[in-house]
Design an enzyme around this catalytic site. Structure first.
Site: not given
Length: 248
Positions: A62, A156, A158
């Site tokens: 994780v 998004y 960019a």
């Protein structure tokens, strides 16, 4: 495109394109380090990988990929568990739809952190052991909106465009150490991220795709495996578009 005897690290491996990439790399013979935000979904990916190739060694962790120190720890954990890193795939991503005049600074920062900064951190961390072994391949998962733009996805787009500059610059920096860096730019791929797309927008996309259909995560994972393999040993600094013929 054998990857036997190699180790691949994949971020955003919990689902969708990331899970397909992990499975495809394993089928080619690589052992895996898979990173994601939730252990249960990482366990599902690990199970799918072992089902595809039971001999695969899978290390799951994780990791908040927007945290540079966490990425460094994940790379160190991979080296400790698997001994090396030969391939690194920066796949973690998060979309944000909204007109530019309505995107708030914290929203922009979140999109850049997940889609762009996380990849920068991974390239920086993975490049160090690759430089020592004088071998490696890095693949950044961008998007066709990073090439063509898309109204309503300025933040998004960019971030995804930034990945293309990152790939080219890192390829120039690391090429002398036999490390290749490339990007893939998927088009309309059927994942949980695209499930919520309005039907009108979906119909617009489909009408412009030469193959007349959306893609699957496996359509992307095969290209990533190619770029990681020695079949692409003379390919670096490139962006491979995987969009069924949308951007022609």
């Amino acid at each position: 495109m054998s990857l036997a005897g190699t180790v691949a690290l994949v971020t955003g491996a919990s689902r969708g394109i990331g899970r397909a990439i992990a499975i495809d790399l394993a089928r080619a013979g690589a052992d895996l380090a898979i990173l994601g935000r939730h252990q249960p979904t990482l366990d599902e990916t690990a199970a799918a990988v072992r089902s595809a190739r039971p001999a695969t060694v899978v290390h799951s962790e994780v990791c908040d990929v927007t945290d540079a120190a966490a990425v460094e720890r994940a790379v160190a954990g991979t080296l400790s568990a698997l001994g090396r890193i030969d391939h690194a795939v920066a796949n973690a991503g998060q979309a944000l739809d909204g007109l530019i005049v309505r995107v708030k600074p914290p929203e922009l920062e979140a999109v850049l952190a997940v889609n762009l900064k996380s990849a920068f951190y991974l390239v920086s961390a993975a490049a160090r052991p690759m430089m020592k072994q004088r071998y490696g391949s890095i693949v950044l998962v961008s998007s066709i909106v990073g090439l063509a733009g898309n109204a309503g996805q300025t933040a998004y787009a960019a971030a995804k465009a930034g990945l293309l500059g990152l790939a080219k610059s890192a390829a120039k920096e690391l090429g002398s150490r036999n490390i290749r860096v490339n990007a893939v730019a998927p088009g309309l791929i059927e994942t949980s991220m695209t499930e919520a797309m309005p039907e009108r927008a979906r119909a617009h996309y489909l009408a412009s795709i030469a193959l007349g259909r959306s893609g699957s995560p496996e359509d992307v994972s095969g290209v990533v495996t190619f770029l990681c393999s020695d079949a692409a040993r003379y390919v670096t600094g490139q962006t491979i578009v995987v969009d069924g013929g949308f951007l022609m």
